[in-house]
Scaffold this motif. Structure first.
Motif, PDB file in Angstrom:
ATOM      1  N   VAL A  58       0.789  -0.993  -0.492  1.00  0.00           N
ATOM      2  CA  VAL A  58      -0.323   0.014   0.041  1.00  0.00           C
ATOM      3  C   VAL A  58       0.832   1.076  -0.303  1.00  0.00           C
ATOM      4  O   VAL A  58       1.764   1.019   0.733  1.00  0.00           O
ATOM      5  CB  VAL A  58      -1.322   0.066   0.988  1.00  0.00           C
ATOM      6  N   GLN A  62      -2.264   5.856  -0.293  1.00  0.00           N
ATOM      7  CA  GLN A  62      -3.627   5.002  -0.199  1.00  0.00           C
ATOM      8  C   GLN A  62      -3.623   4.905   1.046  1.00  0.00           C
ATOM      9  O   GLN A  62      -4.617   5.381   1.750  1.00  0.00           O
ATOM     10  CB  GLN A  62      -2.570   3.632  -0.727  1.00  0.00           C
ATOM     11  N   GLN A  65      -4.548   8.375   2.621  1.00  0.00           N
ATOM     12  CA  GLN A  65      -6.631   8.040   2.160  1.00  0.00           C
ATOM     13  C   GLN A  65      -7.555   7.429   3.073  1.00  0.00           C
ATOM     14  O   GLN A  65      -8.591   7.108   3.443  1.00  0.00           O
ATOM     15  CB  GLN A  65      -6.360   7.760   1.187  1.00  0.00           C
ATOM     16  N   GLN A  66      -6.679   6.375   3.326  1.00  0.00           N
ATOM     17  CA  GLN A  66      -7.412   5.221   4.583  1.00  0.00           C
ATOM     18  C   GLN A  66      -7.585   6.216   5.175  1.00  0.00           C
ATOM     19  O   GLN A  66      -9.073   5.569   6.252  1.00  0.00           O
ATOM     20  CB  GLN A  66      -6.517   4.031   4.483  1.00  0.00           C
TER      21      GLN A  66
END
Length: 95
Positions: A58, A62, A65-66
């Motif tokens: 990841v 990402q 954003q998570q």
């Protein structure tokens, strides 16, 4: 005839789905096999086991954003419908 066409339209995507999953596994196997290079015996077996069982990496973007999604989702507790949708949109856009 229309009923048969309708039934095929519903069933066909389900039949094609396992083929896609097999293709992903085949691609992973090919990549790991290439990366194994000249390894032989137990060394190759251990490498292939690790490579095939590893999850995709990841990226930092990402991950950020998570984390943002988790935070906004926690703040949105109790909100529903359009109110939640509007809140989530605004929260996720914050920089």
């Amino acid at each position: 005839m229309k009923a048969l066409a309708g039934a095929l339209a519903l069933v066909l995507p389900m039949l094609l789905q396992p083929a896609f999953a097999a293709t992903e596994q085949q691609n992973k196997m090919a990549t790991c096999n290439k990366d194994a290079g000249d390894k032989k015996g137990d060394e190759r077996k251990a490498f292939m086991k690790d490579c095939l069982s590893s999850k995709p990496k990841v990226s930092e973007a990402q991950k950020a954003q998570q984390d943002k999604m988790k935070s906004c989702n926690a703040e949105a507790k109790g909100k529903t419908g359009d109110e939640r949708k509007k809140f989530m949109s605004a929260c996720l856009k914050k920089g």
